[in-house]
Enzyme design. Structure first.
Site, PDB file in Angstrom:
ATOM      1  N   HIS A 183      -1.709 -36.361  51.796  1.00 55.22           N
ATOM      2  CA  HIS A 183      -2.418 -35.195  52.325  1.00 55.22           C
ATOM      3  C   HIS A 183      -3.926 -35.376  52.241  1.00 55.22           C
ATOM      4  CE1 HIS A 183      -2.720 -31.233  54.028  1.00 55.22           C
ATOM      5  NE2 HIS A 183      -1.419 -31.261  54.173  1.00 55.22           N
ATOM      6  N   ASN A 208       2.323 -40.940  59.043  1.00 57.87           N
ATOM      7  CA  ASN A 208       2.854 -39.674  59.558  1.00 57.87           C
ATOM      8  C   ASN A 208       2.498 -39.574  61.047  1.00 57.87           C
ATOM      9  OD1 ASN A 208       2.788 -36.898  60.442  1.00 57.87           O
ATOM     10  ND2 ASN A 208       3.156 -36.314  58.322  1.00 57.87           N
ATOM     11  N   ARG A 215       9.562 -29.361  61.843  1.00 51.93           N
ATOM     12  CA  ARG A 215       9.315 -27.985  61.389  1.00 51.93           C
ATOM     13  C   ARG A 215      10.315 -27.042  62.035  1.00 51.93           C
ATOM     14  NH1 ARG A 215       3.751 -27.575  59.168  1.00 51.93           N
ATOM     15  NH2 ARG A 215       4.214 -25.380  59.012  1.00 51.93           N
ATOM     16  N   ARG A 224       6.992 -27.428  66.343  1.00 53.98           N
ATOM     17  CA  ARG A 224       5.678 -27.438  67.018  1.00 53.98           C
ATOM     18  C   ARG A 224       5.207 -28.847  67.390  1.00 53.98           C
ATOM     19  NH1 ARG A 224       1.589 -25.748  62.163  1.00 53.98           N
ATOM     20  NH2 ARG A 224       2.939 -23.940  62.070  1.00 53.98           N
ATOM     21  N   GLU A 237       6.021 -36.580  45.504  1.00 52.57           N
ATOM     22  CA  GLU A 237       4.807 -36.880  46.279  1.00 52.57           C
ATOM     23  C   GLU A 237       3.718 -35.949  45.786  1.00 52.57           C
ATOM     24  OE1 GLU A 237       5.030 -37.046  50.609  1.00 52.57           O
ATOM     25  OE2 GLU A 237       2.901 -36.545  50.736  1.00 52.57           O
ATOM     26  N   GLU A 257      10.364 -35.411  56.409  1.00 53.71           N
ATOM     27  CA  GLU A 257       9.707 -34.318  55.682  1.00 53.71           C
ATOM     28  C   GLU A 257      10.200 -33.003  56.256  1.00 53.71           C
ATOM     29  OE1 GLU A 257       5.397 -34.562  55.787  1.00 53.71           O
ATOM     30  OE2 GLU A 257       5.291 -32.402  55.493  1.00 53.71           O
ATOM     31  N   HIS A 311       7.597 -34.704  60.191  1.00 52.09           N
ATOM     32  CA  HIS A 311       7.944 -33.391  59.670  1.00 52.09           C
ATOM     33  C   HIS A 311       8.593 -32.600  60.801  1.00 52.09           C
ATOM     34  CE1 HIS A 311       6.337 -29.501  57.458  1.00 52.09           C
ATOM     35  NE2 HIS A 311       7.635 -29.446  57.736  1.00 52.09           N
TER      36      HIS A 311
HETATM   37  N1  PXP Z   1       2.404 -35.482  52.969  1.00 50.11           N
HETATM   38  C1  PXP Z   1       2.877 -34.267  53.284  1.00 50.11           C
HETATM   39  C2  PXP Z   1       3.950 -33.690  52.437  1.00 50.11           C
HETATM   40  C3  PXP Z   1       2.370 -33.559  54.397  1.00 50.11           C
HETATM   41  O1  PXP Z   1       2.840 -32.326  54.688  1.00 50.11           O
HETATM   42  C4  PXP Z   1       1.378 -34.168  55.183  1.00 50.11           C
HETATM   43  C5  PXP Z   1       0.865 -33.443  56.396  1.00 50.11           C
HETATM   44  O2  PXP Z   1       1.838 -33.386  57.381  1.00 50.11           O
HETATM   45  C6  PXP Z   1       0.933 -35.437  54.825  1.00 50.11           C
HETATM   46  C7  PXP Z   1       1.445 -36.073  53.699  1.00 50.11           C
HETATM   47  C8  PXP Z   1      -0.114 -36.148  55.617  1.00 50.11           C
HETATM   48  O3  PXP Z   1      -1.306 -35.446  55.524  1.00 50.11           O
HETATM   49  P1  PXP Z   1      -2.518 -35.798  56.471  1.00 50.11           P
HETATM   50  O4  PXP Z   1      -2.083 -35.517  57.870  1.00 50.11           O
HETATM   51  O5  PXP Z   1      -3.620 -34.924  56.005  1.00 50.11           O
HETATM   52  O6  PXP Z   1      -2.792 -37.272  56.269  1.00 50.11           O
END
Ligand code: PXP
Length: 239
Positions: free
Chosen positions: A191, A6, A44, A48, A151, A69, A42
């Protein structure tokens, strides 16, 4: 099992100074060259970190999996259909949150997803993934919608305050993964994962396919370099 990086935080750093660097597209290229199967971003509603222009450039440059995402708003669905990523991960999105705070509540979104969101992707090749906590009811409703993947939200496991609650959440993730797999869906996870908790997750939770990691990986890369850090995560995943 494969790593998706990510890259949102690269854009966060860039935006902090209003300069053109660091560039999330360049970071994505380094991650892929280091062996990552693809990248996640992502977009948003408030833009941001990742911006529309990044998304179009990522589409052109990423060779592996592109995981878009997003919250399932009409605006995002339109952009996603245009980009045609391999994977689209649908998440809840709150304006005040620092990061995604939990999985979708399927009971709440089911009718909307059934009537508006899933039909909007029907004529595309985009695979849908739903970000869920490991609740059997959520998983069953997601299956009813015909989602390709789920996920699993690993944040509760990653942030567990003590060993007992961590083990409890691991058991839930394990059962959730089995339920998803048995129903014929792909099990993804993400996450809060880092070099310390990832080996535990991998050891305990079966059927993991895409592992999405952002914050800890990008943070570590400040010290170690992005290429080395990605390689270290992949080494752990293959161990
Ligand atoms: N998966 C999803 C759906 C998320 O929203 C995030 C955070 O943007 C992540 C994975 C990655 O999480 P982290 O940044 O804590 O590794």
């Amino acid at each position: 099992m494969q790593l998706l990086v990510n890259i949102d935080h690269v854009a966060t750093l860039r935006n902090a100074r209003g300069e053109g660097y660091p560039d999330p597209v360049e970071a994505a290229e380094i991650c892929e060259n280091a062996g990552a199967a693809g990248v996640v971003f992502h977009l948003r509603g408030d833009r941001r970190h990742i911006r529309d222009d990044d998304v179009y450039r990522l589409k052109k440059s990423v060779q592996g999996i592109l995981d878009f995402e997003m919250a399932a708003t009409d605006e995002m669905i339109t952009i996603c259909r245009e980009i045609e990523p391999e994977l689209c991960t649908l998440v809840p999105e709150g304006r005040e949150e620092l990061t995604t705070e939990g999985g979708l509540n399927m009971k709440t979104v089911f009718e909307d997803y059934k009537n508006r969101v899933f039909p909007a992707f029907k004529d595309t090749d985009i695979k849908l993934s739903l970000f869920l906590d490991p609740n059997p009811t959520d998983i069953e409703l997601a299956h009813e919608l015909g989602t390709h993947a789920i996920e699993l939200h690993t944040g509760t496991f990653a942030n567990a305050p003590d060993e007992e609650s961590r083990q409890k959440e691991l058991d839930r993730l394990k059962k959730g993964a089995e339920l998803i797999h048995d129903a014929g869906m792909i099990v993804n996870a993400g996450h809060g994962l880092n070099l310390d908790n990832l080996p535990i997750l991998i050891r305990e939770v079966p059927h993991l396919h895409d592992i999405s990691i952002g914050h800890a990986l990008i943070s570590k890369a400040l010290y170690l370099g992005l290429e080395k850090t990605v390689k270290e995560y992949i080494r752990i995943m293959n161990a």
